[in-house]
Structures are given as structure tokens and as C-alpha cells.
Design a protein around this motif. Sequence first.
Motif, PDB file in Angstrom:
ATOM      1  N   THR A  56      68.645   9.399 100.423  1.00 56.32           N
ATOM      2  CA  THR A  56      67.689  10.514 100.462  1.00 56.32           C
ATOM      3  C   THR A  56      66.329   9.984 100.914  1.00 56.32           C
ATOM      4  OG1 THR A  56      66.737  12.375  99.212  1.00 56.32           O
ATOM      5  CG2 THR A  56      67.019  10.315  97.997  1.00 56.32           C
ATOM      6  N   HIS A  57      65.303  10.793 100.774  1.00 59.57           N
ATOM      7  CA  HIS A  57      63.952  10.407 101.180  1.00 59.57           C
ATOM      8  C   HIS A  57      62.984  10.671 100.027  1.00 59.57           C
ATOM      9  CE1 HIS A  57      61.576   9.284 104.790  1.00 59.57           C
ATOM     10  NE2 HIS A  57      60.576   9.781 104.077  1.00 59.57           N
ATOM     11  N   ALA A  58      62.003   9.805  99.903  1.00 58.01           N
ATOM     12  CA  ALA A  58      61.043   9.940  98.794  1.00 58.01           C
ATOM     13  C   ALA A  58      60.007  11.025  99.101  1.00 58.01           C
ATOM     14  CB  ALA A  58      60.349   8.600  98.540  1.00 58.01           C
ATOM     15  N   CYS A  59      60.504  12.243  99.272  1.00 61.08           N
ATOM     16  CA  CYS A  59      59.630  13.414  99.436  1.00 61.08           C
ATOM     17  C   CYS A  59      60.060  14.383  98.343  1.00 61.08           C
ATOM     18  CB  CYS A  59      59.825  14.028 100.819  1.00 61.08           C
ATOM     19  SG  CYS A  59      58.874  15.542 101.045  1.00 61.08           S
ATOM     20  N   PHE A  60      59.201  14.556  97.345  1.00 57.85           N
ATOM     21  CA  PHE A  60      59.639  15.225  96.118  1.00 57.85           C
ATOM     22  C   PHE A  60      59.149  16.665  95.979  1.00 57.85           C
ATOM     23  CE2 PHE A  60      59.311  10.603  95.274  1.00 57.85           C
ATOM     24  CZ  PHE A  60      60.681  10.359  95.186  1.00 57.85           C
ATOM     25  N   GLU A  61      58.445  17.151  97.006  1.00 59.39           N
ATOM     26  CA  GLU A  61      57.914  18.509  96.962  1.00 59.39           C
ATOM     27  C   GLU A  61      58.743  19.391  97.900  1.00 59.39           C
ATOM     28  OE1 GLU A  61      56.305  21.837  96.541  1.00 59.39           O
ATOM     29  OE2 GLU A  61      55.601  20.242  95.196  1.00 59.39           O
ATOM     30  N   PRO A  62      59.501  20.369  97.336  1.00 56.67           N
ATOM     31  CA  PRO A  62      60.392  21.194  98.169  1.00 56.67           C
ATOM     32  C   PRO A  62      59.722  21.781  99.411  1.00 56.67           C
ATOM     33  CG  PRO A  62      60.762  21.691  95.863  1.00 56.67           C
ATOM     34  CD  PRO A  62      59.590  20.757  95.914  1.00 56.67           C
ATOM     35  N   ASN A  63      58.486  22.271  99.267  1.00 54.13           N
ATOM     36  CA  ASN A  63      57.808  22.890 100.409  1.00 54.13           C
ATOM     37  C   ASN A  63      57.447  21.886 101.501  1.00 54.13           C
ATOM     38  OD1 ASN A  63      58.038  25.321  99.127  1.00 54.13           O
ATOM     39  ND2 ASN A  63      55.981  25.304  98.262  1.00 54.13           N
ATOM     40  N   GLU A 102      61.936   2.472 100.314  1.00 52.66           N
ATOM     41  CA  GLU A 102      61.402   1.529 101.294  1.00 52.66           C
ATOM     42  C   GLU A 102      60.049   2.044 101.790  1.00 52.66           C
ATOM     43  OE1 GLU A 102      64.313   0.073 104.080  1.00 52.66           O
ATOM     44  OE2 GLU A 102      65.225  -0.913 102.345  1.00 52.66           O
ATOM     45  N   GLU A 103      59.347   1.200 102.533  1.00 45.60           N
ATOM     46  CA  GLU A 103      57.984   1.520 102.977  1.00 45.60           C
ATOM     47  C   GLU A 103      57.863   2.849 103.704  1.00 45.60           C
ATOM     48  OE1 GLU A 103      55.528  -1.299 105.257  1.00 45.60           O
ATOM     49  OE2 GLU A 103      56.129  -2.782 103.745  1.00 45.60           O
ATOM     50  N   ASP A 104      58.888   3.179 104.505  1.00 46.98           N
ATOM     51  CA  ASP A 104      58.835   4.414 105.298  1.00 46.98           C
ATOM     52  C   ASP A 104      59.338   5.640 104.523  1.00 46.98           C
ATOM     53  OD1 ASP A 104      61.505   3.830 105.177  1.00 46.98           O
ATOM     54  OD2 ASP A 104      61.797   3.588 107.338  1.00 46.98           O
ATOM     55  N   GLY A 105      59.640   5.464 103.229  1.00 49.75           N
ATOM     56  CA  GLY A 105      60.072   6.594 102.406  1.00 49.75           C
ATOM     57  C   GLY A 105      61.574   6.750 102.292  1.00 49.75           C
ATOM     58  N   ARG A 106      62.323   6.026 103.125  1.00 48.31           N
ATOM     59  CA  ARG A 106      63.789   6.126 103.038  1.00 48.31           C
ATOM     60  C   ARG A 106      64.270   5.488 101.729  1.00 48.31           C
ATOM     61  NH1 ARG A 106      66.426   3.385 107.939  1.00 48.31           N
ATOM     62  NH2 ARG A 106      64.838   1.836 107.441  1.00 48.31           N
ATOM     63  N   MET A 107      65.331   6.050 101.169  1.00 47.27           N
ATOM     64  CA  MET A 107      65.853   5.537  99.903  1.00 47.27           C
ATOM     65  C   MET A 107      67.293   5.048 100.060  1.00 47.27           C
ATOM     66  SD  MET A 107      64.171   7.914  96.972  1.00 47.27           S
ATOM     67  CE  MET A 107      64.500   6.622  95.774  1.00 47.27           C
ATOM     68  N   PHE A 108      67.546   3.854  99.530  1.00 47.51           N
ATOM     69  CA  PHE A 108      68.857   3.214  99.619  1.00 47.51           C
ATOM     70  C   PHE A 108      69.305   2.751  98.234  1.00 47.51           C
ATOM     71  CE2 PHE A 108      66.863   2.633 103.728  1.00 47.51           C
ATOM     72  CZ  PHE A 108      67.899   2.847 104.639  1.00 47.51           C
ATOM     73  N   PRO A 109      70.608   2.486  98.067  1.00 45.52           N
ATOM     74  CA  PRO A 109      71.031   1.847  96.816  1.00 45.52           C
ATOM     75  C   PRO A 109      70.372   0.473  96.706  1.00 45.52           C
ATOM     76  CG  PRO A 109      72.931   2.462  98.181  1.00 45.52           C
ATOM     77  CD  PRO A 109      71.712   2.690  99.005  1.00 45.52           C
ATOM     78  N   VAL A 110      70.022   0.073  95.507  1.00 48.59           N
ATOM     79  CA  VAL A 110      69.422  -1.250  95.275  1.00 48.59           C
ATOM     80  C   VAL A 110      70.353  -2.345  95.808  1.00 48.59           C
ATOM     81  CG1 VAL A 110      68.732  -2.880  93.453  1.00 48.59           C
ATOM     82  CG2 VAL A 110      67.976  -0.505  93.346  1.00 48.59           C
TER      83      VAL A 110
END
Length: 407
Positions: A56-63, A102-110
Amino acid sequence: MNSNFDIIIVGGGAAGFFTAINIVEKNPKLKVAILERGNEVLQKVRISGGGRCNVTHACFEPNELVKFYPRGEKELRGPFHQFCSGDTIEWFEKHGVALKIEEDGRMFPVSNSSQTIIDCFLKATQKLGITVLTGQSVQSIFSPEVSGESVWKIDTQNQQFICEKLVMATGSNPKIWEMLQQKGHAVVSPVPSLFTFNIKDSRIKELPGVSAQVSVKVKDTKLTSTGPLLITHWGMSGPAILKLSAWGARILHDKNYQFTIFVNWLNDIETSEAEKILKDLKQEHAKKTVSKKSPFEITNRLWESLVLASGISTETKWADLSKTQLQNLAKQLTNATFQVNGKSTFKEEFVTAGGIDLKEINFKTMESKLHENLYFAGEIVNIDAITGGFNFQNAWTSGFILANGIS
């Protein structure tokens, strides 16, 4: 083998598994099966994110999150208020998978391995008693209206399956789309959504691997994009290009992938401003060689290439630059024209714009508005996103909402 189930999910990918697991977790009494046409499940999960799986991506606001979806922005707003990126992180942690940003907001398994996600899903399906069947290519679907009973019937090449509720999670599958069209569903014709640009140009020929923070425009359209651009052996890639390819999926398809782009290598510096900066540099560095060192935030190699393209030799000193050469250089820096001839698939990202028309889906339940007890999850519908974990987030959200509605 018993072929009667409460719910059958067609498609053994991310959306199919996530939906199945959430359905049975919410209602353990339900008998659920996943039918996968291939010999292995979760293949796209395996290869995604270079084998690391960009969950997923570290963007937590639906809008804010909806803005990353060229198709589906309006429809996903409600669903994201129910299940967003933060809920995805929580869900995976609860199932034993820690994620990292990660720095660009992308999320991966540890673990940095997509196998972690696959193992998580397989373990959950086994624990919950979900039947997973491979090598089951769907040949035909009979709705209750056709069968005259209150059940759905699915014929594979091996046997017939019967269920009360049918979930389609097959991704971009033309054969399945055709079957659903026969059931009255409208399908928006599919076109590629994430791709890189093929460009043969002497200015970038020797520069594969060089990147810059740029803004890009497609000539004669409203398509613009900013972000990192990566020069490759075949042309241009990187987030700035991929965003353009996603937002311009239909427009660029209609142009048969033959079009012109304007690249501003200085991102937000306009041509007139660049000219003024170059005039100041001419005064400041009169005795120095122009091509030697980049005075901007672009690499020396790219700078030298643009200097040469402006009709300035490698030996020319700043003091000897003519007005025309200065103007040419300002233009090469801020409004360089490149001809695009074709596209290449971006890594392993086979993302398609197109699918079941969004007007025919109830986004509170992911149920078809045309057929009772027919549901959709993931990329089978006309929703797609730019690269960065957003397409997976759509799979998780639609699967979660569907599970809520069904169970």
C-alpha cells in the motif's frame, strides 16, 4: 469433490484471497471456494514491487488517497472512509505481517519479500477452511435468471460449481469481461495504463540511469506531470512519466502512442527566468568553460548534453556565448521537445484502464446493480491507479467492503 458452496470467488489473486479471508473471518459458517484458472495462485503478488510486494502507500487521508486514481476517484471516496491504508497496515499486522514505509511513501513487508504476503494468505485460507482450487478456467456462468433456480452455476473445463453468491475478482481478463457483457454488464474497453515512453534522441542516448526532478507536458493535451524522470536505454521512465501514462491512458492510446512531450529539466523554472540566470552566469563565470559543470540541480552529464544540443561546443567559454546560444540553452533546459514513438510495459506492472462500468456497481457493497448476489473486487472494474501500492489498496478496500456486505 463437492461443488456446492455458499460463495464462490473467481480469481486467485490479491483481491480474491483478501475477500475470501475477510468473508470467513466475519462469518465462519460460510462455505467459500476460490477458483483460479492457473496452476498457481497469487502470481501477480509474487512479482509485484520487484518481488517485494508494494502492499500500500503511506497516504492515510481518504480524500487525498483518491487523487492517485485516474479512474475511480469519485467512487472510492466512500469505500476509503471505511477501509484505508491505515486499516491495511493494521490488518496485516494482526495477521503477523509487519510493514515499513520507504522514503517515497511506498509500503513493503519488513521482510522485503512478497512471499511473506503469499504465506500470510495461504495460512489464513487453510486455517479458515477456505477451499482453493487451481486449474479451474471458467467456461461459462449461468445466473439465477437463466438457471431458473436461486443459485449461480459456474462451469469450468473440469466440472460445474454451484453457489448462492458469486464474486468476480479476475483482474483484467477479456474472456470474463465478455461473459459479463453477455449478462448485460457494460465493459469499458481496456487500454494499458502504466507504461514508459520509447524515445530515440541523441540528447539522451548516452545517459541511461540519469534522473532529474522535472515537469512534463504532452503537446496538444492538458496532460502535465511533475516528479522524478529516469532516462533509460529505450527512452524515459520514472514517476513523472508513469503518472502521465496513467492519467493519459485513453488519450495516448488514441494517439497510437505517437506524440510529442515537452520536458522542463529545471522543473518549475520558466524559460525567461532560466535565460536571466544564464545571463548572470555569463557575467560571473566569464572565463570558465560552459559545458564543464552544471550550475543547476541536474547532473553534469545531462547538462553537457543539453549544452551541446544548444549549438555550444565543449570548449566554449561563458563570455563567448551569443544571445542566440543563451536562448537555445534556456529552451533546452526548460522546454525541450521529445518525440515519443511507442511504449514499453513498466517492469512487471500490467495495469489496465478499463473494466466493468462503475455506474453498474453499488460501492457500499461492491454488488452488481444488474444482478443480485453478483459482486466485484479489484481490477475487474474500471478502476486503476498510478504506481506506488495504490492498485493493491483498491484490491484490499473492495475486498473488505464486499466481505462486509456479504457476511
